[in-house]
Design an enzyme around this catalytic site. Structure first.
Site, PDB file in Angstrom:
ATOM      1  N   SER A 182      -5.608   8.661  -1.863  1.00 27.55           N
ATOM      2  CA  SER A 182      -5.110   9.883  -2.479  1.00 27.55           C
ATOM      3  C   SER A 182      -5.086  11.031  -1.468  1.00 27.55           C
ATOM      4  CB  SER A 182      -5.962  10.224  -3.702  1.00 27.55           C
ATOM      5  OG  SER A 182      -5.375  11.250  -4.467  1.00 27.55           O
ATOM      6  N   ASP A 191       1.954   5.030 -10.975  1.00 25.17           N
ATOM      7  CA  ASP A 191       1.224   6.199 -10.490  1.00 25.17           C
ATOM      8  C   ASP A 191       2.132   7.424 -10.542  1.00 25.17           C
ATOM      9  OD1 ASP A 191      -0.265   8.093  -9.166  1.00 25.17           O
ATOM     10  OD2 ASP A 191      -0.857   6.788  -7.517  1.00 25.17           O
ATOM     11  N   HIS A 215      -3.117   5.416 -10.376  1.00 25.38           N
ATOM     12  CA  HIS A 215      -3.740   6.025  -9.197  1.00 25.38           C
ATOM     13  C   HIS A 215      -5.142   5.456  -8.915  1.00 25.38           C
ATOM     14  CE1 HIS A 215      -3.226   9.205  -6.227  1.00 25.38           C
ATOM     15  NE2 HIS A 215      -4.473   9.593  -6.430  1.00 25.38           N
TER      16      HIS A 215
END
Length: 487
Positions: free
Chosen positions: A222, A397, A424
């Site tokens: 991320s 995602d 995610h």
């Protein structure tokens, strides 16, 4: 009459959301202050009441299985050391002083389970891998899985890698500076720019100086990928120190949030977050709420929040994994770094922090005859990255637009793999990441790391399970490979 910065840019619905949101944050601040003054016995009373209410609604508790006992130990583990001890791993702690005076905590897993070392803080002679967490996280997210074979960090250790785990300034393990007190606003005056200019390159330089290796492999999750994209783009020499960059659930310029009210409000004026949360750390009351709520209630609250904000349903993460990992999900981060993300979302550009945002940004503006703007925030020049890049992203995602991302990356050195049905957080905590994600990571590491013959073909985990990565071809996982030349 002087022009108000918000007037004409927000709808009545946005103003209502701002007022209600401000009231809720104010209420939460007062409540957090009160909780801090409460004795432990009172906090325990609230905890017991939430537990009783939960069991009244869903039924009495059942006898715990072995996995539930492990889950409970992980949930209660107070820090990185305790998490590693659950699965029998010894770790090292290191501290990096950045060029601008922040002290960053680094964790290291240099040896397999049962492997003894006589000298700590020295070279192991193994290929080096660096793992970096996402927004509002710390290094614990890599080692809080209920099964060690699903932990990327533990798997790489067993395969013969020297594994290092980084931490951003301001989080649980890096809340110190030689210049500023954490209680001051100056301490929290940092954005993604500072991660890129200092935290990432300084951490990597320190690791290579300790390990005596010419380069390392970088695995980010991320925001940990965004920090690497930014750092590699503005530090050309850093590309020589990173032999491969593996991006899990990569983040560069997300489209926005699923919660339309929050999304439109923050995009209209990102700096409203300063008005709501102040100029220090964001959502610092989370630990207080965690101490009050019974774990399944806290887990349900996090799951509902993720669904509302991002439309993530977390079906690939088991209930026990949520109970174990969600207490380790949150760590301190600056409000400014979150404001930076909303600036990026608003402009749909992976840009540096815009200090002039209030004067120059307008959501509803008339078209200019020339089409030329008077000001443009500096972008991170990501097409200048030289290090090979491997993208592993979930097709469910909401924060990843792979086509936009590939357009901003160099065509000659990028491979993107689609993970079907993944959201995610699934990429690091999903039930099948040992089949769907980790093999792709190992494949890329073996392709690019320094002297891959130093690694093992099989990882023998602490639960007795062995995973053979020697013959892996990628055909058993739900991943598709995308060529950037097809886009």
């Amino acid at each position: 009459m002087a022009r108000l910065p918000l007037l004409g840019r927000l709808t009545s619905r946005d103003y209502l959301a701002l007022v209600v949101g401000g009231f809720l944050v104010f209420f939460e601040t007062i409540l957090t202050f009160v909780i801090a003054l409460l004795p432990k016995s009172v906090i325990q009373w609230f905890y017991d009441r939430s537990r009783n209410l939960f069991h009244f609604l869903v039924g009495p508790p059942l006898p715990k299985s072995d996995e539930q006992h492990i889950t409970e130990r992980i949930r209660r583990a107070e820090d990185f050391q305790r998490l590693c001890e659950i699965f029998g791993y010894e770790h090292e702690e290191h501290v990096v002083l950045t060029k601008d005076g922040y002290l960053l905590g680094l964790h290291r897993l240099p040896a397999k389970k049962g492997e003894r070392r006589s000298h700590f803080g020295t070279s192991t002679g193994k290929p080096v891998v660096y793992l970096h967490h996402g927004l509002l996280m710390n290094s614990e997210v890599w080692v809080c899985l209920t099964n060690p074979e699903r932990s990327l960090a533990f798997t790489l250790v067993e395969l013969g890698f020297d594994v290092w785990l980084g931490n951003n300034r301001g989080n649980k393990y890096s809340k110190k500076s030689i210049h500023h007190n954490p209680n001051s606003t100056k301490f929290w005056d940092y954005s993604i720019d500072d991660f890129a200019w200092h935290d990432i390159p300084d951490s990597i330089s320190y690791i290579l100086s300790v390990t005596k290796e010419p380069s390392l492999s970088y695995v980010g999750f991320s925001q940990g990928t965004a920090q690497a994209f930014a750092a590699l783009s503005i530090h050309p020499p850093l590309n020589e120190k990173i032999n491969v960059f593996i991006a899990l659930a990569p983040a560069m310029s997300p489209a926005g949030l699923a919660a339309s009210v929050v999304d439109s409000l923050m995009k209209a004026s990102p700096t409203l977050l300063f008005l709501i949360f102040g100029r220090k750390s964001i959502m610092s009351s989370v630990p207080a709420w965690q101490s009050l709520l019974y774990p399944p209630v806290f887990s349900a609250a996090i799951t509902s929040s993720l669904r509302w904000l991002f439309n993530w349903h977390s079906h690939n993460i088991s209930p026990l994994q949520k109970l174990a990992a969600f207490p380790h999900l949150y760590s301190y981060a600056s409000v400014k770094s979150v404001v930076h993300w909303f600036q990026i979302m608003r402009n749909a550009k992976f840009q540096m922090y815009d200090d002039d945002v209030q004067r120059v940004m307008h959501i509803r503006r008339a078209a200019r005859p020339s089409g030329v703007t008077a000001y443009a925030p500096a972008r991170f020049p990501t097409r200048n990255i030289i290090s090979p890049i491997v993208l592993l992203y979930g097709d469910q995602d909401s924060l990843v637009d792979i086509n936009v991302m590939l357009h901003e990356l160099p065509k000659h050195s990028v491979v993107a793999r689609r993970l079907h049905g993944y959201e995610h957080l699934d990429v690091i905590w999903g039930a099948n990441i040992h089949k769907d994600v980790i093999p792709h990571v190992v494949e890329a590491l073996r392709q690019y790391c320094v002297k891959p013959e130093r690694t093992e073909s099989e990882a023998k985990m602490t639960n007795g399970v062995s995973s053979d990565y020697e013959e892996y071809t990628g055909t058993t996982t739900p991943a598709d490979t995308i060529s950037v030349y097809d886009l």
